[in-house]
Design a protein around this motif. Structure first.
Motif, PDB file in Angstrom:
ATOM      1  N   THR A 206       0.829  -1.211   0.000  1.00 33.01           N
ATOM      2  CA  THR A 206       0.000   0.000   0.000  1.00 33.01           C
ATOM      3  C   THR A 206       0.862   1.260   0.000  1.00 33.01           C
ATOM      4  O   THR A 206       0.572   2.223  -0.704  1.00 33.01           O
ATOM      5  CB  THR A 206      -0.910  -0.003   1.238  1.00 33.01           C
ATOM      6  OG1 THR A 206      -1.635  -1.235   1.252  1.00 33.01           O
ATOM      7  CG2 THR A 206      -1.881   1.152   1.213  1.00 33.01           C
TER       8      THR A 206
ATOM      9  N   MET B 244       2.175   2.368  -3.353  1.00 33.88           N
ATOM     10  CA  MET B 244       1.113   2.887  -4.217  1.00 33.88           C
ATOM     11  C   MET B 244       0.722   4.303  -3.809  1.00 33.88           C
ATOM     12  O   MET B 244       0.517   5.168  -4.667  1.00 33.88           O
ATOM     13  CB  MET B 244      -0.097   1.952  -4.151  1.00 33.88           C
ATOM     14  CG  MET B 244      -1.183   2.287  -5.146  1.00 33.88           C
ATOM     15  SD  MET B 244      -0.610   2.297  -6.858  1.00 33.88           S
ATOM     16  CE  MET B 244      -0.817   0.588  -7.305  1.00 33.88           C
ATOM     17  N   ILE B 245       0.631   4.542  -2.505  1.00 37.83           N
ATOM     18  CA  ILE B 245       0.273   5.887  -2.038  1.00 37.83           C
ATOM     19  C   ILE B 245       1.354   6.882  -2.437  1.00 37.83           C
ATOM     20  O   ILE B 245       1.066   8.006  -2.875  1.00 37.83           O
ATOM     21  CB  ILE B 245       0.035   5.876  -0.513  1.00 37.83           C
ATOM     22  CG1 ILE B 245      -1.257   5.101  -0.207  1.00 37.83           C
ATOM     23  CG2 ILE B 245      -0.064   7.298   0.043  1.00 37.83           C
ATOM     24  CD1 ILE B 245      -1.559   4.936   1.251  1.00 37.83           C
TER      25      ILE B 245
ATOM     26  N   ALA C 232       0.891   7.777  -5.968  1.00 35.49           N
ATOM     27  CA  ALA C 232      -0.283   8.649  -6.127  1.00 35.49           C
ATOM     28  C   ALA C 232       0.068  10.089  -5.763  1.00 35.49           C
ATOM     29  O   ALA C 232      -0.330  11.026  -6.464  1.00 35.49           O
ATOM     30  CB  ALA C 232      -1.427   8.144  -5.268  1.00 35.49           C
TER      31      ALA C 232
ATOM     32  N   ASN D  51     -13.385   1.701  -0.054  1.00 34.15           N
ATOM     33  CA  ASN D  51     -13.003   2.417  -1.270  1.00 34.15           C
ATOM     34  C   ASN D  51     -13.721   3.751  -1.377  1.00 34.15           C
ATOM     35  O   ASN D  51     -13.133   4.752  -1.785  1.00 34.15           O
ATOM     36  CB  ASN D  51     -13.321   1.564  -2.504  1.00 34.15           C
ATOM     37  CG  ASN D  51     -12.309   0.450  -2.678  1.00 34.15           C
ATOM     38  OD1 ASN D  51     -11.316   0.405  -1.957  1.00 34.15           O
ATOM     39  ND2 ASN D  51     -12.557  -0.433  -3.611  1.00 34.15           N
TER      40      ASN D  51
ATOM     41  N   ILE E 187     -12.058   6.191   1.024  1.00 30.64           N
ATOM     42  CA  ILE E 187     -10.732   6.629   0.558  1.00 30.64           C
ATOM     43  C   ILE E 187     -10.882   7.667  -0.557  1.00 30.64           C
ATOM     44  O   ILE E 187     -10.261   8.730  -0.532  1.00 30.64           O
ATOM     45  CB  ILE E 187      -9.910   5.427   0.041  1.00 30.64           C
ATOM     46  CG1 ILE E 187      -9.533   4.503   1.199  1.00 30.64           C
ATOM     47  CG2 ILE E 187      -8.647   5.906  -0.665  1.00 30.64           C
ATOM     48  CD1 ILE E 187      -8.952   3.176   0.765  1.00 30.64           C
TER      49      ILE E 187
ATOM     50  N   SER F  37      -9.867  11.637   0.141  1.00 32.46           N
ATOM     51  CA  SER F  37      -8.655  12.087  -0.563  1.00 32.46           C
ATOM     52  C   SER F  37      -9.037  12.892  -1.802  1.00 32.46           C
ATOM     53  O   SER F  37      -8.172  13.230  -2.595  1.00 32.46           O
ATOM     54  CB  SER F  37      -7.814  10.885  -0.970  1.00 32.46           C
ATOM     55  OG  SER F  37      -8.442  10.195  -2.027  1.00 32.46           O
TER      56      SER F  37
ATOM     57  N   LEU G 111      -6.266   9.476  -3.988  1.00 30.52           N
ATOM     58  CA  LEU G 111      -5.782   8.135  -3.632  1.00 30.52           C
ATOM     59  C   LEU G 111      -6.543   7.027  -4.350  1.00 30.52           C
ATOM     60  O   LEU G 111      -6.578   5.891  -3.885  1.00 30.52           O
ATOM     61  CB  LEU G 111      -5.848   7.941  -2.112  1.00 30.52           C
ATOM     62  CG  LEU G 111      -4.895   8.829  -1.311  1.00 30.52           C
ATOM     63  CD1 LEU G 111      -4.974   8.516   0.167  1.00 30.52           C
ATOM     64  CD2 LEU G 111      -3.453   8.671  -1.792  1.00 30.52           C
ATOM     65  N   ARG G 112      -7.131   7.354  -5.509  1.00 35.81           N
ATOM     66  CA  ARG G 112      -7.831   6.304  -6.262  1.00 35.81           C
ATOM     67  C   ARG G 112      -6.906   5.152  -6.651  1.00 35.81           C
ATOM     68  O   ARG G 112      -7.370   4.011  -6.743  1.00 35.81           O
ATOM     69  CB  ARG G 112      -8.515   6.887  -7.484  1.00 35.81           C
ATOM     70  CG  ARG G 112      -9.958   7.231  -7.199  1.00 35.81           C
ATOM     71  CD  ARG G 112     -10.673   7.518  -8.471  1.00 35.81           C
ATOM     72  NE  ARG G 112      -9.864   8.415  -9.279  1.00 35.81           N
ATOM     73  CZ  ARG G 112     -10.344   9.403 -10.007  1.00 35.81           C
ATOM     74  NH1 ARG G 112     -11.630   9.613 -10.033  1.00 35.81           N
ATOM     75  NH2 ARG G 112      -9.566  10.170 -10.719  1.00 35.81           N
TER      76      ARG G 112
ATOM     77  N   TRP H 142      -4.921   3.698  -4.743  1.00 35.05           N
ATOM     78  CA  TRP H 142      -5.034   2.798  -3.596  1.00 35.05           C
ATOM     79  C   TRP H 142      -6.329   1.989  -3.712  1.00 35.05           C
ATOM     80  O   TRP H 142      -6.364   0.782  -3.437  1.00 35.05           O
ATOM     81  CB  TRP H 142      -4.994   3.628  -2.307  1.00 35.05           C
ATOM     82  CG  TRP H 142      -5.000   2.821  -1.050  1.00 35.05           C
ATOM     83  CD1 TRP H 142      -4.781   1.473  -0.929  1.00 35.05           C
ATOM     84  CD2 TRP H 142      -5.231   3.304   0.275  1.00 35.05           C
ATOM     85  NE1 TRP H 142      -4.870   1.098   0.377  1.00 35.05           N
ATOM     86  CE2 TRP H 142      -5.148   2.200   1.135  1.00 35.05           C
ATOM     87  CE3 TRP H 142      -5.507   4.567   0.805  1.00 35.05           C
ATOM     88  CZ2 TRP H 142      -5.335   2.323   2.509  1.00 35.05           C
ATOM     89  CZ3 TRP H 142      -5.688   4.683   2.171  1.00 35.05           C
ATOM     90  CH2 TRP H 142      -5.591   3.572   3.012  1.00 35.05           C
TER      91      TRP H 142
ATOM     92  N   LEU I 150      -5.765  -0.672  -6.121  1.00 30.42           N
ATOM     93  CA  LEU I 150      -4.947  -1.724  -5.514  1.00 30.42           C
ATOM     94  C   LEU I 150      -5.810  -2.656  -4.660  1.00 30.42           C
ATOM     95  O   LEU I 150      -5.673  -3.881  -4.705  1.00 30.42           O
ATOM     96  CB  LEU I 150      -3.844  -1.082  -4.662  1.00 30.42           C
ATOM     97  CG  LEU I 150      -2.941  -2.039  -3.884  1.00 30.42           C
ATOM     98  CD1 LEU I 150      -2.107  -2.871  -4.851  1.00 30.42           C
ATOM     99  CD2 LEU I 150      -2.020  -1.276  -2.939  1.00 30.42           C
ATOM    100  N   ARG I 151      -6.733  -2.053  -3.903  1.00 33.00           N
ATOM    101  CA  ARG I 151      -7.617  -2.865  -3.053  1.00 33.00           C
ATOM    102  C   ARG I 151      -8.491  -3.785  -3.908  1.00 33.00           C
ATOM    103  O   ARG I 151      -8.747  -4.940  -3.541  1.00 33.00           O
ATOM    104  CB  ARG I 151      -8.499  -1.953  -2.192  1.00 33.00           C
ATOM    105  CG  ARG I 151      -7.759  -1.355  -0.988  1.00 33.00           C
ATOM    106  CD  ARG I 151      -8.551  -0.221  -0.371  1.00 33.00           C
ATOM    107  NE  ARG I 151      -9.916  -0.606  -0.045  1.00 33.00           N
ATOM    108  CZ  ARG I 151     -10.324  -1.062   1.136  1.00 33.00           C
ATOM    109  NH1 ARG I 151      -9.459  -1.186   2.112  1.00 33.00           N
ATOM    110  NH2 ARG I 151     -11.577  -1.382   1.339  1.00 33.00           N
TER     111      ARG I 151
END
Lengths: 357, 350
Positions: free
Chosen positions: A17, A20-21, A24, A295, A298, A302, A306-307, A309, A312-313
């Motif tokens: 995670t 990825m953040i 972003a 989701n 998030i 954000s 942070l899409r 992320w 990724l989820r």
């Protein structure tokens, strides 16, 4: 079905995670610095990270698309699709302003045309992404026609209000089958024969819950409105009702809807085969709710930054639930001849700016 | 380069099969052999590309430039000599991006002039068509006010002021609409709309003459058509920058930018109005008085700061007009009877 041959879970996601953040946030900074032109390269970086984190049968997936391809696709769509469409919209607006009935007719053609182009663009975008997806050096791909897919989508959207929503499970599965039947790996196709027989029970429950809730809320609103007309002021007790109603919406509508969605994903995966191996997805209502609410929060907090992320989820979730019954005969799968489109995703990136991560 | 004899997995890029292989180091590359010892491929060191670690850290991935689709995974290996790294830094990406930004900024700066040039080549008939369409839209929402005496007086005043305009722009069509807004607008193609609220607020004919001279300057300099073209241009540019074609960003940007751009037009129209008034032999004191009146109506301060509002601050405009005022004492621009007819054109007694 799983007991015949041992079902395995060959997909795994290894991406972290934090990485990825970080991507972003760097993308956000670079997008601001370049008046957002960076977004094509940023999207590509995110996809590289998403794709390369996946392993299937212990070999990693690769994403070979480039930011330049996305940028060129965007420029082409800007000139070929967006600017002519803008001209037509401006013309139609001018006609409407002058009271010419042709303007209204033109607009009533342009709106569905735009929806049609977005659907076709989404299908073409999928073709681009699959053609840039490699595993063991073999490309994915997509056949079928973007126009055909867009026409089918339009048919479903048109039938939706006519059937009070009841066409949805069938329509959604019909479109999913078209996508999956046209999905290739190397020179072989996936095959999807998923039906909706078991889905209408779940859909009926979700439909009734949503209708009952919407009906109740509108009744309450009308009542409050009438009361305030009589007394001349808004009832103070009505204000605390709003959070209660929102919570009610989550419980009464989200739960049955998630139950339906879970059923849909299981049916879709269960109906999909590839070279003698059958897929299955152990999607449960509760895990789906947890994924969607997480989701949603998030993205909301954000402001969409942070899409990646969120994506990724979703990848992790999909890798976690997908199982395969049997092993496809990989030695029999050859590289496909189609290298895919030269540029990517122009139509969606210009017509639907929100897009994917 | 690889340290020694290793085992790994090989994909030949022609099928999706995975073969177990043994790797042998050569002086200038690596030899890939099947478990039966059969030679599969020889990859030269110069062609090797490091594909990074296998996710989960259970091996290294390699490619060969000569066989771009083939893949090699080496189990438990370390590179003892560096091979070419994938994803080396390319100057082309930042260069392309800088060029893109430069083009966007250039377009943005050139937009007002570009719109003006385009407006100049738009045929007068086309422009009149636009103006008629917009005016017709207004007339469907508001009642058009017409009386023979009132219209005659207004037409005479407009013709007197328009004499200072280029010949092809003199045929101006003026409409009065029944609305409380204290405003007048110039539309493409020599259309001017005056709202009833402005006639109500104007204290004497010279105040109205000042406002009309201002709008006539817009007409003479083709500002409305240029504005229309510029608005579309801003929308297109905003879409190019953000990629949002829903129109939300585009219309927001068009509104904010219209405000920034039109302030120059307004200042130009104020200057032009003074010239038209002078040529028509009408005093400019009324023009300044009208702005003072507006200032009172706005409550001393505009709601929006000057840089956001489409018109420069009214007080500073009045001061600018005063500074350029004509000291001569001139007769009023309309006779009393004419002025009464104009004031009551919407059927309201004065």
């Amino acid at each position: 079905m799983q007991s015949r041959i041992q079902a395995s879970r060959p997909f795994r996601h290894h991406g972290g995670t934090g990485a990825m953040i970080a991507v972003a946030l760097v993308n956000l900074a670079l997008s601001i610095a370049t008046l957002s032109i960076w977004r094509f390269w940023g999207r590509t970086k995110v996809r590289r990270l998403l794709w390369s984190g996946v392993t299937a049968w212990d070999d990693p997936v690769e994403y070979t698309g480039t930011g330049g391809e996305l940028f060129k696709g965007f420029l082409v769509a800007l000139v070929v699709i967006y600017l002519p469409l803008l001209g037509l919209y401006t013309w139609a607006q001018a006609l409407v302003v002058s009271g010419d009935p042709l303007g209204t007719i033109l607009l009533s053609v342009l709106y569905p045309l735009t929806v049609f182009l977005i659907a076709a663009g989404a299908y073409r975008a999928r073709r681009y992404q699959l053609s840039r997806t490699l595993w063991r050096g073999i490309r994915g791909g997509q056949t079928g026609s973007a126009w055909g897919y867009a026409l089918r989508s339009m048919a479903v959207w048109l039938l939706l209000p006519l059937t009070l929503g009841w066409v949805w499970p069938w329509g959604e599965m019909w479109l999913a089958r078209y996508r999956l039947d046209n999905t290739c790996f190397g020179d072989r196709r996936f095959c999807c024969d998923a039906g909706v027989a078991g889905l209408y029970g779940r859909f009926a429950v979700a439909w009734l819950c949503i209708m009952a809730y919407v009906g109740l809320v509108s009744l309450l609103f009308v009542q409050t409105f009438l009361d305030s007309m009589q007394t001349g002021e808004l009832d103070e007790a009505a204000a605390p009702m709003i959070p209660v109603m929102l919570l009610g919406a989550v419980i009464v509508m989200t739960l049955p809807w998630a139950w339906y969605r879970a059923g849909f994903y299981r049916a879709m995966a269960g109906g999909t085969t590839f070279e003698g191996a059958r897929f299955s997805a152990q999607v449960t209502t509760w895990t789906l709710i947890r994924l969607s609410i997480g989701n949603g929060l998030i993205s909301l907090f954000s402001l969409g930054v942070l899409r990646p992320w969120v994506a990724l989820r979703i990848f992790r979730f999909a890798c976690g639930v997908l199982a395969v019954d049997g092993v496809p005969d990989f030695a029999g799968i050859r590289q496909g001849w189609d290298k895919g489109p030269k540029t990517g995703e122009g139509m969606v990136s210009v017509l639907d700016g929100v897009g994917e991560f | 380069m690889l340290s020694d004899d290793r085992s790994g997995r090989f994909n030949d890029g022609k099928s999706a099969a995975s073969r177990k292989v043994r790797l042998w180091s050569l002086a200038d590359g690596v030899e890939i052999r099947g478990e039966d010892g059969f030679l599969i491929a020889v990859w030269k060191t110069a062609d090797l590309v490091d594909d990074g670690e296998l996710p989960g850290g259970k091996g290294l991935r390699m490619r060969c430039k000569a066989e771009p689709d083939a893949r090699l995974t080496v189990e438990a290996a370390v590179f003892v000599r560096p091979v070419a790294k994938r994803g080396t830094f390319h100057w082309r990406i930042p260069a392309a991006m800088a060029l893109g930004v430069a083009v966007l900024v250039g377009l943005y700066l050139a937009l007002p002039n570009l719109a003006r040039q385009i407006a100049l080549v738009v045929p007068l008939e086309t422009e009149r068509g636009w103006g008629n369409q917009i005016a017709a839209g207004f007339e469907r929402q508001m009642r058009a006010c017409r009386t023979p005496e009132g219209n005659e007086a207004l037409t005479r005043l407009v013709e007197r002021l328009a004499a200072g305009l280029p010949p092809e722009r003199r045929a101006v069509n003026l409409r009065v609409l029944d609305n409380a807004a204290v405003n007048a607008i110039a539309l493409p193609g020599a259309e001017i709309i005056v709202f009833r609220g402005l006639l109500d607020q104007a204290g004497d004919p010279d105040e109205l003459a000042g406002v009309l001279a201002h709008e006539l300057t817009h007409v003479g300099e083709r500002h409305p058509a240029a504005n229309l073209i510029r608005g579309i241009g801003v929308g297109v540019l905003a879409t190019m920058i953000t990629g949002d074609a829903s129109g939300m960003v585009a219309s927001g940007a068009a509104t904010v930018m219209a405000a920034a751009y039109t302030r120059d037009d307004e200042a130009a129209a104020d200057r032009g109005a003074l010239r038209l008034l002078k040529q028509a032999g009408i005093g400019s004191a009324g023009f300044a008085t009208f702005f003072r009146r507006l200032e009172v109506l706005e409550g001393g301060k505009g709601l929006l700061p000057a840089w956001l509002s489409t018109h420069p601050e009214t007080a500073s405009r009045a001061a600018a007009i005063d500074a350029a005022a004509d000291p001569r004492k001139l007769p009023p621009s309309l006779r009393d009877a004419e002025w009464r007819a104009v004031k009551s054109i919407c059927g309201k007694a004065v």
